[in-house]
Write an enzyme that holds these catalytic residues in place. Structure first.
Site, PDB file in Angstrom:
ATOM      1  CG  HIS A  53      -1.936   1.117   1.200  1.00 54.10           C
ATOM      2  ND1 HIS A  53      -2.951   1.164   0.262  1.00 54.10           N
ATOM      3  CD2 HIS A  53      -2.100   2.214   1.979  1.00 54.10           C
ATOM      4  CE1 HIS A  53      -3.696   2.237   0.479  1.00 54.10           C
ATOM      5  NE2 HIS A  53      -3.201   2.896   1.510  1.00 54.10           N
ATOM      6  CG  HIS A  55      -1.515   6.911  -0.795  1.00 52.27           C
ATOM      7  ND1 HIS A  55      -2.458   6.261  -1.557  1.00 52.27           N
ATOM      8  CD2 HIS A  55      -1.900   6.767   0.491  1.00 52.27           C
ATOM      9  CE1 HIS A  55      -3.392   5.754  -0.746  1.00 52.27           C
ATOM     10  NE2 HIS A  55      -3.063   6.040   0.496  1.00 52.27           N
ATOM     11  NE  ARG A  79      -9.959  14.422   4.399  1.00 49.55           N
ATOM     12  CZ  ARG A  79     -11.258  14.144   4.230  1.00 49.55           C
ATOM     13  NH1 ARG A  79     -11.631  13.023   3.652  1.00 49.55           N
ATOM     14  NH2 ARG A  79     -12.186  14.984   4.657  1.00 49.55           N
ATOM     15  CE1 TYR A 118      -5.396  10.838  -2.777  1.00 45.34           C
ATOM     16  CE2 TYR A 118      -4.831   8.620  -2.075  1.00 45.34           C
ATOM     17  CZ  TYR A 118      -4.811   9.982  -1.857  1.00 45.34           C
ATOM     18  OH  TYR A 118      -4.210  10.483  -0.727  1.00 45.34           O
ATOM     19  CG  HIS A 205     -10.378   6.581  -1.270  1.00 41.46           C
ATOM     20  ND1 HIS A 205     -10.896   6.929  -0.034  1.00 41.46           N
ATOM     21  CD2 HIS A 205      -9.106   7.044  -1.285  1.00 41.46           C
ATOM     22  CE1 HIS A 205      -9.978   7.567   0.660  1.00 41.46           C
ATOM     23  NE2 HIS A 205      -8.878   7.657  -0.075  1.00 41.46           N
ATOM     24  NE  ARG A 208     -12.687   8.171   4.839  1.00 43.06           N
ATOM     25  CZ  ARG A 208     -11.746   8.819   4.172  1.00 43.06           C
ATOM     26  NH1 ARG A 208     -12.076   9.819   3.373  1.00 43.06           N
ATOM     27  NH2 ARG A 208     -10.478   8.486   4.314  1.00 43.06           N
ATOM     28  CG  HIS A 230      -7.944   3.804   2.184  1.00 44.05           C
ATOM     29  ND1 HIS A 230      -7.933   4.843   1.282  1.00 44.05           N
ATOM     30  CD2 HIS A 230      -6.652   3.489   2.393  1.00 44.05           C
ATOM     31  CE1 HIS A 230      -6.695   5.150   0.970  1.00 44.05           C
ATOM     32  NE2 HIS A 230      -5.889   4.336   1.620  1.00 44.05           N
ATOM     33  CD  GLU A 233      -6.482   5.889   7.655  1.00 49.07           C
ATOM     34  OE1 GLU A 233      -5.343   6.374   7.815  1.00 49.07           O
ATOM     35  OE2 GLU A 233      -7.113   6.000   6.581  1.00 49.07           O
ATOM     36  CG  HIS A 267      -5.558   2.022   7.139  1.00 50.86           C
ATOM     37  ND1 HIS A 267      -4.195   2.132   7.343  1.00 50.86           N
ATOM     38  CD2 HIS A 267      -5.856   2.897   6.147  1.00 50.86           C
ATOM     39  CE1 HIS A 267      -3.695   3.021   6.510  1.00 50.86           C
ATOM     40  NE2 HIS A 267      -4.679   3.505   5.770  1.00 50.86           N
ATOM     41  CG  ASP A 318      -0.950   4.872   4.096  1.00 51.99           C
ATOM     42  OD1 ASP A 318      -1.315   5.451   3.058  1.00 51.99           O
ATOM     43  OD2 ASP A 318      -1.662   4.816   5.110  1.00 51.99           O
TER      44      ASP A 318
END
Length: 452
Positions: A53, A55, A79, A118, A205, A208, A230, A233, A267, A318
């Site tokens: 995993h 990004h 975020r 993403y 993703h 949510r 995901h 988390e 997660h 991650d």
């Protein structure tokens, strides 16, 4: 041929091991041998792990989000800063950063990566003329480094649970289900030019960021390959999903999809005992990212219960705030010890914790990335890592203690060589293209920082 003074094979430890690798696959293993002229000779050979995993673009943020803001800092404030960062990053910078990240992974001992991708569109959210532009950039980064790539384009449609519209900072991520399916086709075209061990999966993703109908649509369009998501988390995420869908995230996913060995649940930090048991017994892989989970304050995984129920797991870097295979494994175990005020937790019954962590992550990571790997055996990909057992951190240990030493006492500097499906990219502790990749990364970072 590869000659190792000792190697951890699928059958256990062996000495004087010679491996024949043909077109990226292990075709012959001999033991009790001597090195032959022309052999690549190493000290200790292990199955290399998959980094399940990543990004990659977030590596460029490392060190930029560790300033405490007014009030309580959390995943959600981190975020928001990440969204600001993505508002300017260019396609060329995405590629340069990914190449450097993949290099760091290989030098740390990883042979492959699951790139949970993403970042799809231009700054502001307008699609590129080629919808798969940034997927092509990830493929190019994998090509130059030689890492084994499982590319995971991400479906990201909503800004929060209940189909909340995307925020401005999320505009570069957004796709409808139909547009996403077109994007996956573009990604497959990009990856088709890489070695045969590289592949494409899909990554809704999170619950949510999608809807149940969109999830059904992309699963129906999928022909094969892994599925990553995901899940659970953060406590707020769990509460929001429960309020919207009437069940906790892991509970809902297991009840409403055919979650099986093709799935990797990233997660899964906040689960009940029942969820933990059901997830372990479903056949999915738990995608654990202990360093990032600690950095973001996510909380520890239900490790002991999950292992006791036979659950598969692997590790990933991650956010890439720190890329270290040994640190991921030891942080996983230490997070359990700190929570439970106990020692030697991530093993069922008795046995070596280091061996359980390392070999479990090797097999689970390979499953999560749909790679024929995870142990050293004939027919498997030559995903291999060599370490130096004469290094000070390991030199006093018996053969059966080497993995304990690697996980708990050593740094990644004990890694001497890494092969990804036979591609020998790390030699004597250094990636063969380190200088050129690092120069491109440094140049990209200077330009990126100037634009912030």
């Amino acid at each position: 041929m590869i000659f190792a003074k000792q190697a951890l094979l699928s059958s256990g430890w062996a000495s004087g091991v010679r491996l024949d690798v043909t077109q990226g696959t292990i075709t012959k293993i001999e033991t009790q041998q001597q090195a032959h002229a022309g052999d690549v000779t190493v000290d200790t050979l292990l199955p290399a792990l998959a980094n399940l995993h990543s990004h990659s673009f977030q590596r460029a943020m490392a060190g930029m989000t560790e300033y405490r803001m007014a009030g309580k800092d959390s995943f959600w404030t981190w975020r928001d800063l990440m969204y600001k960062f993505t508002s300017t990053i260019s396609a060329e910078q995405v590629e340069a950063i990914a190449a450097f990240v993949f290099l760091e992974m290989q030098e740390a001992g990883y042979a492959s990566v699951g790139e949970f991708h993403y970042l799809h569109h231009q700054p502001g959210g307008m699609p590129y003329d080629d919808l798969g532009e940034l997927s092509s950039r990830i493929a190019s980064a994998a090509d130059v480094t030689g890492i084994g790539l499982t590319h995971l384009p991400v479906l990201y449609t909503y800004g929060g649970a209940g189909q909340v519209p995307l925020k401005a900072g999320q505009a570069r991520f957004g796709n409808s289900a139909d547009q996403f399916n077109a994007l996956v086709d573009k990604a497959k075209n990009a990856v088709s030019s890489l070695a045969d061990d590289c592949r494409v999966g899909i990554a809704p993703h999170s619950l949510r960021a999608i809807s149940p109908d969109d999830l059904k649509a992309v699963l129906a369009a999928r022909s094969n390959g892994p599925i990553h998501i995901h899940i659970a988390e953060q406590p707020k995420e769990v509460a929001d999903i429960q309020a919207w869908l009437g069940a906790r995230p892991v509970e809902w996913l297991l009840a409403n999809t055919d979650a099986n060995e093709d799935w990797c649940l990233i997660h899964a930090t906040h689960m009940t005992e029942v969820e933990t048991k059901n997830m372990a017994q479903s056949g999915v892989v738990a995608g654990l990212c202990p360093v990032t989970e600690a950095n973001l304050g996510d909380g520890p995984f239900n490790g002991q219960a999950y292992v006791n129920h036979g659950g598969a797991f692997g590790v990933g870097s991650d956010s890439n705030v720190l890329i270290s295979l040994t640190e991921e494994l030891r942080t996983l175990e230490y997070s359990q010890r700190l929570r439970d005020v106990a020692r030697n937790i991530m093993v069922k019954g008795e046995g070596s914790v280091g061996a359980k962590l390392y070999c479990g992550a090797a097999k689970g990571g390979a499953q999560a990335l749909s790679r024929q790997a995870g142990d050293i055996s004939v027919g498997n990909l030559a995903d291999l890592v060599a370490i130096d057992s004469t290094a000070p951190a390991l030199c006093a240990l018996r053969q059966d203690q080497i993995l304990d030493g690697l996980v708990f006492a050593a740094k990644d500097t004990v890694v001497t060589d890494v092969w990804s499906a036979g591609r020998h990219a790390v030699q004597t502790g250094r990636h063969v293209k380190r200088d050129e990749i690092t120069a491109a990364y440094t140049s990209a970072m200077h330009a990126l920082v100037a634009s912030l």
